[in-house]
Design a protein around this motif. Structure first.
Motif, PDB file in Angstrom:
ATOM      1  N   GLU A   2     -55.464 -19.654  47.541  1.00 22.82           N
ATOM      2  CA  GLU A   2     -55.965 -20.735  48.047  1.00 22.82           C
ATOM      3  C   GLU A   2     -56.769 -20.770  49.491  1.00 22.82           C
ATOM      4  OE1 GLU A   2     -54.280 -24.719  49.037  1.00 22.82           O
ATOM      5  OE2 GLU A   2     -53.070 -23.955  47.397  1.00 22.82           O
ATOM      6  N   ALA A   3     -56.475 -19.559  50.027  1.00 21.77           N
ATOM      7  CA  ALA A   3     -57.365 -19.216  51.191  1.00 21.77           C
ATOM      8  C   ALA A   3     -58.650 -19.019  50.948  1.00 21.77           C
ATOM      9  CB  ALA A   3     -56.759 -17.739  51.817  1.00 21.77           C
ATOM     10  N   LEU A   4     -59.158 -18.466  49.701  1.00 21.39           N
ATOM     11  CA  LEU A   4     -60.520 -17.921  49.458  1.00 21.39           C
ATOM     12  C   LEU A   4     -61.203 -18.982  48.560  1.00 21.39           C
ATOM     13  CD1 LEU A   4     -58.884 -14.699  48.748  1.00 21.39           C
ATOM     14  CD2 LEU A   4     -61.307 -14.750  49.496  1.00 21.39           C
ATOM     15  N   GLU A   5     -60.618 -20.217  48.559  1.00 26.20           N
ATOM     16  CA  GLU A   5     -61.353 -21.422  47.662  1.00 26.20           C
ATOM     17  C   GLU A   5     -62.703 -21.548  48.373  1.00 26.20           C
ATOM     18  OE1 GLU A   5     -61.002 -22.635  44.778  1.00 26.20           O
ATOM     19  OE2 GLU A   5     -59.016 -21.399  44.404  1.00 26.20           O
ATOM     20  N   ASN A   6     -63.845 -21.511  47.916  1.00 29.38           N
ATOM     21  CA  ASN A   6     -65.299 -22.071  48.375  1.00 29.38           C
ATOM     22  C   ASN A   6     -65.396 -21.199  49.813  1.00 29.38           C
ATOM     23  OD1 ASN A   6     -65.520 -23.961  46.301  1.00 29.38           O
ATOM     24  ND2 ASN A   6     -63.746 -25.295  47.604  1.00 29.38           N
ATOM     25  N   VAL A   7     -64.937 -20.119  50.107  1.00 27.87           N
ATOM     26  CA  VAL A   7     -65.299 -19.387  51.041  1.00 27.87           C
ATOM     27  C   VAL A   7     -66.542 -18.753  51.065  1.00 27.87           C
ATOM     28  CG1 VAL A   7     -64.129 -17.151  50.528  1.00 27.87           C
ATOM     29  CG2 VAL A   7     -63.844 -17.906  52.813  1.00 27.87           C
ATOM     30  N   SER A   8     -67.196 -18.800  52.362  1.00 33.41           N
ATOM     31  CA  SER A   8     -68.636 -18.264  52.381  1.00 33.41           C
ATOM     32  C   SER A   8     -68.615 -17.019  53.140  1.00 33.41           C
ATOM     33  CB  SER A   8     -69.740 -19.106  53.168  1.00 33.41           C
ATOM     34  OG  SER A   8     -69.858 -20.447  52.417  1.00 33.41           O
TER      35      SER A   8
END
Length: 305
Positions: free
Chosen positions: A53-59
């Protein structure tokens, strides 16, 4: 929508200061071993686990994780830990980014000024210089290679590596360790005292991460080191001067440090200068380019706490 920045190494002083700098413009998330806040997500490098979840939609990812180089004696086990905390953590991120088909705008990794070798020379190293051939150089080479994998595997548009000098802060690190003996009148230079100590103020290192994050044309390696050079003896004297404490103890002989710390002693007994011209040419301005100003700022803030 604010862009999401995921930061590793949540417990470190840089991560904590960086959050304050970035939170107005970005949504900040942290990867940590133990979740304590809403914006923290757990990971376990040894078990290869990460809360995806930490990486959801991460830029952007700012990779600061890594065991402290100077905290413990370098046994073989500790050396393995120093490497794995940097490399295995990056590999776990890479694997997860690939699995989730994420294309990052940037992967920004901490790195070390120790890349150029633990030795005292009159050379001023630039980002184009070759790595040294000792343990710390090897750690940094592997660390940067793990970062470069994100670009090579087309998982990030760009990779930036911040080759960090000694970060001056009264919260942790070299300055904190040097303050105590000086305050108790037992401060003195280490070994010859002539070894250079590349340094940077905590505020400038955080500003540098903010600068490369906001400037997509920055790429590759940058030395995170103040333009003003000093030696171990010079730094010790300057701290004593600001604290108004005399320095009358003899220098700590190198052999005593080697007995106490083993191979780790070389990290404090040797050091060369590095140039910050590349990051300045990119448009970055140091707030604390002058050692006296940097120390005055830190030590006065410390007094007021």
């Amino acid at each position: 929508m604010k862009e999401i920045v995921l930061i590793t190494g949540a417990g470190g002083m840089i991560a904590q200061e960086l959050e304050k700098k970035l939170e107005k413009v970005y949504t900040i998330r942290f990867l940590t071993r133990k979740k304590e806040r809403e914006n923290e997500f757990e990971w376990d490098i040894k078990k290869g686990y990460i809360d995806e979840e930490a990486l959801e939609n991460v830029s952007h990812i700012i990779h600061l994780a890594g065991a402290n180089i100077s905290e413990k004696r370098w046994t073989n086990e500790r050396k393995a830990e120093l490497i794995s905390s940097r490399i295995d953590s990056a590999a776990l991120l890479l694997k997860t980014v690939r699995k989730k088909s994420i294309r990052l705008k940037s992967f920004i990794s901490a790195s070390g000024i120790n890349l150029y070798g633990t030795r005292t020379t009159e050379k001023i190293y630039t980002e184009d210089d070759q790595p040294g051939n000792d343990f710390l150089s090897e750690v940094v080479v592997l660390w940067e290679r793990a970062a470069d994998d994100f670009k090579e595997q087309k998982l990030a548009e760009r990779v930036v590596k911040i080759r960090t000098a000694v970060v001056l802060s009264t919260k942790e690190g070299a300055l904190k360790k040097m303050l105590l003996p000086i305050q108790y009148y037992i401060g003195s230079p280490l070994g010859s005292g002539k070894q250079y100590m590349p340094w940077i103020h905590i505020e400038d290192i955080c500003s540098m991460y903010e600068f490369v994050l906001k400037n997509p044309e920055t790429e590759g390696a940058y030395n995170a080191v103040s333009p003003q050079h000093t030696t171990n003896a010079g730094l010790t004297k300057k701290i004593a001067q600001i604290l108004k404490k005399p320095l009358f103890m003899p220098r700590v002989p190198a052999f005593i440090l080697k007995l106490m710390f083993g191979e780790l002693a070389t990290a404090v007994l040797e050091g060369s200068r590095a140039s910050s011209q590349k990051i300045q040419d990119a448009g970055f301005h140091f707030k604390f380019a002058d050692l006296s100003e940097a120390l005055n700022d830190l030590l006065k803030k410390n007094d007021s706490h």
